[in-house]
Write a protein that holds these residues in place. Structure first.
Motif, PDB file in Angstrom:
ATOM      1  N   PHE A  87       0.802  -1.224   0.000  1.00  5.86           N
ATOM      2  CA  PHE A  87       0.000   0.000   0.000  1.00  5.86           C
ATOM      3  C   PHE A  87       0.835   1.275   0.000  1.00  5.86           C
ATOM      4  CE2 PHE A  87      -2.090  -3.451   2.263  1.00  5.86           C
ATOM      5  CZ  PHE A  87      -3.222  -3.613   1.482  1.00  5.86           C
ATOM      6  N   CYS A  88       2.095   1.166   0.368  1.00  3.02           N
ATOM      7  CA  CYS A  88       2.963   2.338   0.462  1.00  3.02           C
ATOM      8  C   CYS A  88       4.079   2.254  -0.578  1.00  3.02           C
ATOM      9  CB  CYS A  88       3.575   2.452   1.860  1.00  3.02           C
ATOM     10  SG  CYS A  88       2.366   2.795   3.161  1.00  3.02           S
ATOM     11  N   ALA A  89       4.219   3.309  -1.373  1.00  3.01           N
ATOM     12  CA  ALA A  89       5.268   3.340  -2.380  1.00  3.01           C
ATOM     13  C   ALA A  89       6.640   3.463  -1.736  1.00  3.01           C
ATOM     14  CB  ALA A  89       5.024   4.502  -3.338  1.00  3.01           C
ATOM     15  N   ARG A  90       6.729   4.157  -0.623  1.00  2.00           N
ATOM     16  CA  ARG A  90       7.963   4.244   0.150  1.00  2.00           C
ATOM     17  C   ARG A  90       7.622   4.729   1.548  1.00  2.00           C
ATOM     18  NH1 ARG A  90      10.364   8.973   0.850  1.00  2.00           N
ATOM     19  NH2 ARG A  90      12.328   7.916   1.138  1.00  2.00           N
ATOM     20  N   PHE A  91       8.622   4.642   2.434  1.00  2.00           N
ATOM     21  CA  PHE A  91       8.414   4.949   3.841  1.00  2.00           C
ATOM     22  C   PHE A  91       9.362   6.054   4.280  1.00  2.00           C
ATOM     23  CE2 PHE A  91       7.019   0.629   3.226  1.00  2.00           C
ATOM     24  CZ  PHE A  91       5.814   0.589   3.913  1.00  2.00           C
ATOM     25  N   VAL A  92       8.975   6.741   5.345  1.00  2.00           N
ATOM     26  CA  VAL A  92       9.792   7.806   5.911  1.00  2.00           C
ATOM     27  C   VAL A  92       9.987   7.507   7.391  1.00  2.00           C
ATOM     28  CG1 VAL A  92       7.773   9.269   6.401  1.00  2.00           C
ATOM     29  CG2 VAL A  92      10.031  10.314   6.179  1.00  2.00           C
ATOM     30  N   ARG A  93      11.162   7.845   7.918  1.00  2.00           N
ATOM     31  CA  ARG A  93      11.451   7.625   9.334  1.00  2.00           C
ATOM     32  C   ARG A  93      11.117   8.877  10.137  1.00  2.00           C
ATOM     33  NH1 ARG A  93      15.544   5.179   6.549  1.00  2.00           N
ATOM     34  NH2 ARG A  93      16.798   7.071   6.530  1.00  2.00           N
ATOM     35  N   ASN A  94      10.681   8.667  11.358  1.00  2.00           N
ATOM     36  CA  ASN A  94      10.523   9.762  12.308  1.00  2.00           C
ATOM     37  C   ASN A  94      11.798   9.811  13.130  1.00  2.00           C
ATOM     38  OD1 ASN A  94       9.905  11.417  14.555  1.00  2.00           O
ATOM     39  ND2 ASN A  94       7.732  10.982  14.328  1.00  2.00           N
ATOM     40  N   GLU A  95      12.534  10.914  13.016  1.00  3.49           N
ATOM     41  CA  GLU A  95      13.849  11.003  13.652  1.00  3.49           C
ATOM     42  C   GLU A  95      13.783  11.564  15.069  1.00  3.49           C
ATOM     43  OE1 GLU A  95      16.190   9.571  12.291  1.00  3.49           O
ATOM     44  OE2 GLU A  95      15.752   9.526  10.133  1.00  3.49           O
ATOM     45  N   SER A  96      12.584  11.741  15.624  1.00  4.16           N
ATOM     46  CA  SER A  96      12.489  12.231  16.990  1.00  4.16           C
ATOM     47  C   SER A  96      13.049  11.189  17.957  1.00  4.16           C
ATOM     48  CB  SER A  96      11.036  12.558  17.345  1.00  4.16           C
ATOM     49  OG  SER A  96      10.226  11.407  17.265  1.00  4.16           O
ATOM     50  N   GLY A  97      13.447  11.632  19.137  1.00  7.82           N
ATOM     51  CA  GLY A  97      14.112  10.758  20.088  1.00  7.82           C
ATOM     52  C   GLY A  97      13.187   9.745  20.743  1.00  7.82           C
ATOM     53  N   ARG A  98      13.796   8.857  21.500  1.00  6.27           N
ATOM     54  CA  ARG A  98      13.102   7.856  22.308  1.00  6.27           C
ATOM     55  C   ARG A  98      12.263   6.897  21.467  1.00  6.27           C
ATOM     56  NH1 ARG A  98      10.481  10.257  27.697  1.00  6.27           N
ATOM     57  NH2 ARG A  98       9.302  11.540  26.244  1.00  6.27           N
ATOM     58  N   ARG A  99      12.769   6.552  20.301  1.00  4.94           N
ATOM     59  CA  ARG A  99      12.142   5.525  19.479  1.00  4.94           C
ATOM     60  C   ARG A  99      13.150   4.411  19.256  1.00  4.94           C
ATOM     61  NH1 ARG A  99       7.472   7.014  16.443  1.00  4.94           N
ATOM     62  NH2 ARG A  99       6.870   9.157  16.878  1.00  4.94           N
ATOM     63  N   GLY A 100      12.694   3.190  19.367  1.00  3.78           N
ATOM     64  CA  GLY A 100      13.563   2.056  19.109  1.00  3.78           C
ATOM     65  C   GLY A 100      13.482   1.630  17.653  1.00  3.78           C
ATOM     66  N   ARG A 101      14.589   1.103  17.146  1.00  3.97           N
ATOM     67  CA  ARG A 101      14.631   0.596  15.766  1.00  3.97           C
ATOM     68  C   ARG A 101      14.209  -0.870  15.775  1.00  3.97           C
ATOM     69  NH1 ARG A 101      18.356   1.188  10.820  1.00  3.97           N
ATOM     70  NH2 ARG A 101      18.773   3.260  11.658  1.00  3.97           N
ATOM     71  N   GLY A 123       0.710   4.312  -2.350  1.00  2.00           N
ATOM     72  CA  GLY A 123       1.045   3.921  -3.712  1.00  2.00           C
ATOM     73  C   GLY A 123      -0.177   3.803  -4.601  1.00  2.00           C
ATOM     74  N   PHE A 124      -1.324   4.303  -4.146  1.00  2.00           N
ATOM     75  CA  PHE A 124      -2.559   4.151  -4.913  1.00  2.00           C
ATOM     76  C   PHE A 124      -3.290   5.483  -5.046  1.00  2.00           C
ATOM     77  CE2 PHE A 124      -3.038   2.849  -0.510  1.00  2.00           C
ATOM     78  CZ  PHE A 124      -4.103   3.596  -0.044  1.00  2.00           C
ATOM     79  N   LEU A 125      -2.545   6.594  -5.117  1.00  2.18           N
ATOM     80  CA  LEU A 125      -3.178   7.879  -5.376  1.00  2.18           C
ATOM     81  C   LEU A 125      -3.729   7.916  -6.794  1.00  2.18           C
ATOM     82  CD1 LEU A 125      -0.664  10.434  -3.789  1.00  2.18           C
ATOM     83  CD2 LEU A 125      -2.663   9.365  -2.739  1.00  2.18           C
ATOM     84  N   ASP A 126      -4.733   8.750  -7.016  1.00  2.00           N
ATOM     85  CA  ASP A 126      -5.264   8.927  -8.362  1.00  2.00           C
ATOM     86  C   ASP A 126      -4.184   9.508  -9.267  1.00  2.00           C
ATOM     87  OD1 ASP A 126      -7.754   8.040  -7.482  1.00  2.00           O
ATOM     88  OD2 ASP A 126      -8.402  10.067  -6.963  1.00  2.00           O
TER      89      ASP A 126
END
Length: 339
Positions: A61-75, A292-295
């Motif tokens: 469903f997603c053509a690509r992904f983006v990361r949230n670079e804010s703190g206190r997130r685990g990979r 990935g499914f926009l008009d």
């Protein structure tokens, strides 16, 4: 058998549920897209997945992904596109993900790897319902207003990013031409800004929506200066309080079960969370992607962040590399003309 339960007060999302463990790829992607376009929020319950099969499913469903670079997130995934939510305990006001920047993703995914016994519910609210629930006078006022997101950019950043000395007003205007930001000087400081309609347009609905950073900024960060109205004036407290009260009455506190997966239209739905009582019990994974499914005629398809991770390209637009070369030539030949 997969049972589909449409939204019904107080639940504001479609539920697709299976009574026996079923892999996510058993779902028909065309049916999911049709349901997502209509409802904007889907809960998948009873399905089996791990980080790899989850990524395969969301990539449909997603053509690509983006990361949230804010703190206190685990990979979670090796490429960093599957992360944990913020690992703190505090409650978060309603907000769309990354709504404080121009490259806000279209879809926010939340997957429950470990469910808390109590507390830590994820809040879900339909921004179309918020807009419809405002008083007619407030809605009429806001339909004509624009939100301004304005932040300082360190002068030295232009040397770091483009390899140029601190830019003058002409160069700032040139940079602004290809960037999602407008750059301007105020004394010895440089600011970048972008604007969005106060009541915006979501991906798949023509109804106005309230889906922006205002509530998070006001009630989490404690700032009245970001965002503001387009003329720099503060959004009045009574308006913000009305939006808060209307949204509170429309918000669902989703209590997690292990394996739950939420798919939210990030241009329409806001999310937040209740205080986390035991951080060791709660593990929620996230992914944020561009649909990935926009008009085919959707103007958003021209946005550069849908095609690249290059921060220079994203921050300054598709002409960024060519711009850097032109600015470099200008330094070497001051008398030359820069078009």
């Amino acid at each position: 058998m997969i049972v589909s339960t449409p939204p019904a007060d107080p639940v504001n999302y479609l539920t697709l549920q299976t009574s026996v463990p079923t892999p996510l790829d058993a779902l028909d992607s065309a049916d999911v897209i049709e349901a997502f376009r209509e409802h904007g929020a889907i809960l998948f319950r009873g399905f089996e997945y791990d980080v790899h099969s989850l990524s395969r499913f969301t990539a449909v469903f997603c053509a690509r992904f983006v990361r949230n670079e804010s703190g206190r997130r685990g990979r979670i995934s090796s490429d960093g596109t599957t992360q944990t939510v913020n690992l703190g305990r505090e409650a978060f006001p309603l907000h769309p993900e990354l709504s404080r920047v121009p490259w806000r993703p279209d879809i926010a995914w939340f997957a429950c790897a470990r469910a808390p016994s109590s507390g830590g519910e994820t809040l879900v609210c339909d921004g179309a319902a918020i807009a419809a629930g405002l008083s007619s006078s407030t809605r009429e006022t806001l339909s004509e207003r624009i939100l301004l997101y304005r932040e300082e950019t360190p002068v030295g950043a232009f040397t770091d990013w483009l390899g140029i000395p601190p830019p003058d007003d002409r160069v700032l205007a040139l940079i602004s031409r290809d960037s999602p930001f407008r750059f301007e000087r105020a004394g010895n400081r440089i600011f970048r800004s972008f604007t969005r309609p106060f009541l915006d347009r979501a991906l798949f609905t023509k109804s106005p929506v309230f889906a922006n950073f205002l509530l998070f900024a006001r009630f989490m960060l404690g700032t009245r200066q970001f965002p503001t109205f387009e003329d720099g004036s503060i959004v009045p407290d009574p308006i913000v309080e009305e939006i808060r009260d209307v949204s509170a009455a429309l918000t669902v506190a989703h209590r997690w079960q292990r394996g739950d997966l939420l798919m939210l239209d990030n241009s329409r739905f806001l999310h937040g969370r209740n205080p986390v009582e035991n951080v060791e019990e709660r593990e929620i994974w996230t992914q944020f992607g561009y649909a990935g499914f926009l008009d085919d005629d959707d103007e958003r398809l021209a946005e550069p962040w849908r095609y690249t991770d290059d921060p220079l390209f994203i921050f300054f637009g598709p002409g960024a590399l060519d711009l850097r070369d032109k600015l470099s030539r200008r330094r070497e030949a001051p008398a030359g003309r820069l078009s």
